[in-house]
Design a protein around this motif. Sequence first.
Motif, PDB file in Angstrom:
ATOM      1  N   LEU A 248       0.679  -1.121   0.166  1.00 24.20           N
ATOM      2  CA  LEU A 248       0.078  -0.702  -0.166  1.00 24.20           C
ATOM      3  C   LEU A 248       0.802   1.346  -0.094  1.00 24.20           C
ATOM      4  O   LEU A 248       0.291   2.510  -0.683  1.00 24.20           O
ATOM      5  N   ASN A 249       1.755   0.739   1.061  1.00 25.56           N
ATOM      6  CA  ASN A 249       2.337   2.211   0.690  1.00 25.56           C
ATOM      7  C   ASN A 249       3.750   2.697  -0.261  1.00 25.56           C
ATOM      8  O   ASN A 249       3.622   3.663  -1.201  1.00 25.56           O
ATOM      9  N   VAL A 250       3.781   1.323  -1.107  1.00 27.22           N
ATOM     10  CA  VAL A 250       4.870   1.716  -2.403  1.00 27.22           C
ATOM     11  C   VAL A 250       3.241   2.424  -3.595  1.00 27.22           C
ATOM     12  O   VAL A 250       3.687   3.555  -4.670  1.00 27.22           O
ATOM     13  N   PHE A 251       2.188   1.526  -3.401  1.00 29.51           N
ATOM     14  CA  PHE A 251       1.505   2.060  -4.327  1.00 29.51           C
ATOM     15  C   PHE A 251       0.792   3.799  -4.494  1.00 29.51           C
ATOM     16  O   PHE A 251       0.096   4.532  -5.228  1.00 29.51           O
ATOM     17  N   GLU A 252       0.499   3.607  -2.852  1.00 35.26           N
ATOM     18  CA  GLU A 252       0.353   5.050  -2.590  1.00 35.26           C
ATOM     19  C   GLU A 252       0.850   6.206  -3.236  1.00 35.26           C
ATOM     20  O   GLU A 252       0.966   7.262  -3.482  1.00 35.26           O
ATOM     21  N   GLY A 253       2.545   5.997  -3.003  1.00 34.28           N
ATOM     22  CA  GLY A 253       3.532   6.905  -3.446  1.00 34.28           C
ATOM     23  C   GLY A 253       3.294   7.069  -5.031  1.00 34.28           C
ATOM     24  O   GLY A 253       3.651   8.031  -5.261  1.00 34.28           O
ATOM     25  N   ARG A 256       0.599   8.967  -5.904  1.00 32.30           N
ATOM     26  CA  ARG A 256       0.889  10.428  -5.204  1.00 32.30           C
ATOM     27  C   ARG A 256       1.682  11.472  -6.062  1.00 32.30           C
ATOM     28  O   ARG A 256       1.646  12.633  -6.929  1.00 32.30           O
ATOM     29  N   HIS A 257       2.684  10.833  -6.799  1.00 31.35           N
ATOM     30  CA  HIS A 257       3.742  11.329  -8.009  1.00 31.35           C
ATOM     31  C   HIS A 257       2.941  11.557  -9.019  1.00 31.35           C
ATOM     32  O   HIS A 257       3.728  12.065 -10.128  1.00 31.35           O
ATOM     33  N   LEU A 258       2.239  10.657  -9.468  1.00 33.96           N
ATOM     34  CA  LEU A 258       1.306  11.002 -11.072  1.00 33.96           C
ATOM     35  C   LEU A 258       0.135  11.852 -10.533  1.00 33.96           C
ATOM     36  O   LEU A 258       0.773  12.666 -11.519  1.00 33.96           O
ATOM     37  N   ASP A 266      -0.965  18.282  -4.781  1.00 40.51           N
ATOM     38  CA  ASP A 266      -0.853  16.782  -3.693  1.00 40.51           C
ATOM     39  C   ASP A 266      -1.809  16.412  -2.790  1.00 40.51           C
ATOM     40  O   ASP A 266      -2.391  17.166  -2.761  1.00 40.51           O
ATOM     41  N   VAL A 267      -1.770  14.889  -2.546  1.00 43.59           N
ATOM     42  CA  VAL A 267      -2.785  14.423  -1.661  1.00 43.59           C
ATOM     43  C   VAL A 267      -2.239  14.414  -0.986  1.00 43.59           C
ATOM     44  O   VAL A 267      -1.452  13.560  -0.552  1.00 43.59           O
TER      45      VAL A 267
END
Length: 583
Positions: A248-253, A256-258, A266-267
């Motif tokens: 979850l942390n990797v794909f939240e990141g 956010r990046h996209l 910014d989310v």
Amino acid sequence: MYRSHNNGELNATHINNEVTLAGWVQKSRDKGFMIWVDLRDRYGITQLIFDEQRTDKSVFEKAKSLGREFVIQVKGTVIERESKNANMTTGDVEILVSELNILNTALTPPFTIEDETDGGEDIRMKYRYLDIRRNPVKNSLLFRHKVAMEVRKYLSDLDFCEVETPYLIKSTPEGARDFVVPSRMNQGQFYALPQSPQTFKQLLMVGGMDKYFQIVKCFRDEDLRADRQPEFTQIDCEMAFVEQEDILNVFEGLTRHLLKELKGIDVAEFPRMTYDYAMKTYGNDKPDIRFEMKFGELNSVAQHKEFGVFNSAELVVGIAAPSCASYTRKEIDALIDWVKRPQIGASGMVYVKCEEDGTFKSSVDKFYDQDDLKKWAEATNAKAGDMIFVLSGPADKTRSQLSALRMEIATRLGLRNPEVFTPLWVVDFPLLEWDEDSGRYHAMHHPFTSPKPEDMKLIETDPGKVRANAYDMVLNGNEIGGGSIRIHDKDLQSRMFSLLGFSPEQAEDQFGFLMNAFQFGAPPHGGLAFGLDRLVAILGGQETIRDFIAFPKNNSGRDVMIDAPSAIDDNQMKELYIKLDLQ
């Protein structure tokens, strides 16, 4: 060379420069003594000028013959434009043409190649190569490219390795029907096109690749309800030695990046919501939380009166539509007709107007007094000026109907702003769902999803209550990605196949290669797949994925441009040992 510059880059700094341009004729305006031509390519439009006084006579006469979409090359001098166009990047200049070369003529296109075209979708799909010349489609494809590049950059920076997996694989039951491909060299046998690279990415984890990703085509032979395609693209990812929180942390990141790189947004927060809460509060497992209208269950305050419709219902549930108490009877009737459509299937709807003076007016006033209706308002968080809409019936069906109504009302009220982005995670899905027709359990996600460790004890005694170690990312009411922690133990995977109705022989035949791999030191692993088509469409402010696919299929799965699928030659059929029985 065909061009020294593209048609979107010339400006006042280039005045008096000799340039060579090439592209398509957008339009031509012939004033007799002066001809203006808008020359278009992927990068923009540059205005050309042919002047009877300053242009060679043969070039001027040739310019008179130019039609829409002719492909031409010109040479000339950049000059200042008398009537500047602030809406064009090249609007300060034009090209005084000295040489004109017609590279190719063109038939008159069947629709105008303009941002606002006169072509319907069917004709534009037939001539998709012309449609791509239009800015909306071109820009959608360029945006898709940017999304894919940012995904590759982000994941590569985290040491993910992009690995290709096969397109010709073994047919395995994963939910939808497989597309199958006959093998000429293996008589009577077939490959399948992958619905996802699921087993291969797990095998890559067994192989020690640790972090894998792939932007990959997937295929499902299913009825194309809603906005789907038989072939679609996934951002497919898998990681070893991880737990759910790591993924979850990797794909939240990544998300956010996209949003930051592509939208400048910014989310800060990705809410977490359980499947049970999402279904109870929003009626579906991919809720749009850009707006409120949460469900309010009314059984305790609406039943046991004299209104038989509610008394006999498994569920009575409502939503408060903001500032809708002013709706006319005609507007209310239109919504009632909307929920009674076959696609929704409600038998009717009750409404309550929450008047500004604190009183209530309802379609069931003779059954409920003001105190009763006040309790409805409290249960649905309705305020003065709101309208409460209430449905009743079987619980699951009624929640689904109210969910559809919630989205429809939000659309009508303009609450689904495509430039507002509200991602969330939905977690704790059921591992299994019971299918009455087949009389057995089916995997909610797929057969390789691991149960929650704390629910493992229920597998033998109450498998329907086992939660999956699975998660979906939802963005603006759309599931854009989903995944799970996988089973990496052979015995547990065998038990899962047994729950799903596979005999040991069937499990070995279908998935023996994976089960065997688990015996050679399979690490704990899990992953996620984003739907690239859907993700790009939502980030692009749209909900139609077809606009972001270069050559899409229609709702019947046909490519009307190349007329596929189509029959094949009898000799090919013989080589493949296939005979058709169309009866």
